[in-house]
Design a protein around this motif. Structure first.
Motif, short mmCIF file in Angstrom:
data_model
loop_
_atom_site.label_atom_id
_atom_site.label_comp_id
_atom_site.label_asym_id
_atom_site.label_seq_id
_atom_site.Cartn_x
_atom_site.Cartn_y
_atom_site.Cartn_z
N THR A 1 45.66 35.73 40.79
CA THR A 1 44.59 34.77 41.06
C THR A 1 44.11 34.87 42.50
OG1 THR A 1 45.55 33.32 39.41
CG2 THR A 1 43.97 32.32 40.88
N SER B 1 32.84 35.88 35.39
CA SER B 1 33.83 36.77 36.01
C SER B 1 35.07 35.99 36.40
CB SER B 1 33.27 37.42 37.28
OG SER B 1 32.11 38.10 36.98
N GLU B 2 34.85 34.82 36.99
CA GLU B 2 36.00 34.02 37.40
C GLU B 2 36.84 33.60 36.20
OE1 GLU B 2 35.25 30.62 39.98
OE2 GLU B 2 37.15 29.74 39.38
N PHE C 1 38.70 36.70 34.80
CA PHE C 1 39.70 37.21 35.75
C PHE C 1 40.91 36.27 35.84
CE2 PHE C 1 41.62 37.85 39.94
CZ PHE C 1 41.88 39.20 39.88
N VAL C 2 40.62 34.98 35.93
CA VAL C 2 41.71 33.99 36.06
C VAL C 2 42.56 33.97 34.78
CG1 VAL C 2 42.22 31.52 36.31
CG2 VAL C 2 40.54 32.60 37.80
N SER D 1 35.12 38.37 43.84
CA SER D 1 33.91 37.60 44.03
C SER D 1 33.01 38.25 45.10
CB SER D 1 34.31 36.17 44.41
OG SER D 1 33.24 35.48 44.94
N TYR E 1 41.02 36.86 43.35
CA TYR E 1 39.68 36.48 42.89
C TYR E 1 38.67 36.53 44.03
CZ TYR E 1 35.58 34.07 41.53
OH TYR E 1 34.27 33.78 41.33
N ASP F 1 35.69 26.66 43.08
CA ASP F 1 36.22 27.73 42.23
C ASP F 1 37.74 27.76 42.30
OD1 ASP F 1 36.84 28.94 44.64
OD2 ASP F 1 35.26 30.45 44.53
N THR G 1 39.68 29.45 44.02
CA THR G 1 40.21 29.56 45.37
C THR G 1 40.17 28.22 46.10
OG1 THR G 1 39.33 31.81 45.39
CG2 THR G 1 39.99 30.92 47.51
#
Lengths: 100, 135
Positions: B11, B42-43, B46-47, B18, B14, A23, A25
């Motif tokens: 970012t 969602s990612e 959001f990003v 999550s 996140y 992802d 991250t």
């Protein structure tokens, strides 16, 4: 992603096994691991057996590796779980990546 | 009844989103593919907001999640500049790797993974509502 397993075979072959999610991250870590070697390698194998989640950031990284390696070697994606394969198919990556 | 979280549009946040989502999704009794779809959508949103909504001073993002009957409703609200991501043209997913642009997949994935996505601009807010079916 909790960790990445990395093995080098000879000078031209790299094996990478990400563990967990790919992802926003964790993708920078994956990119660092691969991009630090990509100039010198011709073959990259990514073992996806421990990955159950990938978002567009991760897909973008895979496509970038593929573009960099295509002219001089090959990238193989192995052991893809069904939930990740479904995402590959959704965006047409099942046709552009070498999934084994 | 919506569960809500408000975060700075960065970012780096996140991971917090999550973690919050995982808890709520589990409390709704949802797992597997649907949980994965809610997380990916969602990612992506959001990003996008964290990357583009606030070009100058970083603002907030409010995320709302609710289960109503057999639907999951995921909502994003930000006060960034007006932007409807649904107007973005879908990528051509039939192109070969060498012709494919590197980005542009996020919103397309959200559309593909959900039942419905709606955008509205209201009270100077971008509001994106994504609906999933639980069955």
């Amino acid at each position: 992603m909790s960790s990445i397993e990395k093995k080098k075979f000879g000078t031209s072959e790299l094996f990478i096994k990400p563990i967990g999610r790919i992802d926003v991250t964790s993708t920078p870590e994956l990119e660092n691991e691969v991009n630090s070697e990509i100039e010198s390698i011709s073959y990259l194998t990514i073992d996806m057996s421990e990955v159950d989640y990938i978002s567009s950031v991760g897909l973008r990284a895979l496509l970038s590796f593929q573009k960099q390696l295509a002219s001089k070697g090959e990238m193989k994606i192995i052991n893809v779980k069904p939930e990740v394969l479904e995402i590959f198919a959704m965006v047409g990556f099942d046709k552009v990546l070498n999934i084994i | 009844m919506y569960k809500t979280i408000e975060l700075k549009a960065l970012t780096d946040n996140y991971a917090s989103l999550s973690e919050w989502l995982e808890g709520i999704i589990a409390s709704f009794g949802i797992s597997g593919k649907l949980a994965n779809k809610i997380n990916v959508c969602s990612e992506e949103i959001f990003v996008n907001i964290a990357s583009y909504a606030y070009p100058e001073e970083t603002g907030q993002v409010k995320v709302l999640l609710s289960k109503e009957g057999n639907e999951i409703i995921l909502k994003f609200e930000d006060e960034g500049f007006e932007y409807n991501p649904l107007q973005k043209e879908d990528p051509d997913i039939t192109l070969s790797y060498d012709k494919r642009p590197i980005g542009g997949l996020g919103i397309f994935m959200v559309k593909e993974m959900s039942k419905n996505v709606e955008y509205e601009r209201k009270n100077n807010k971008n509001i994106l509502t994504i609906t999933f079916n639980t069955d």
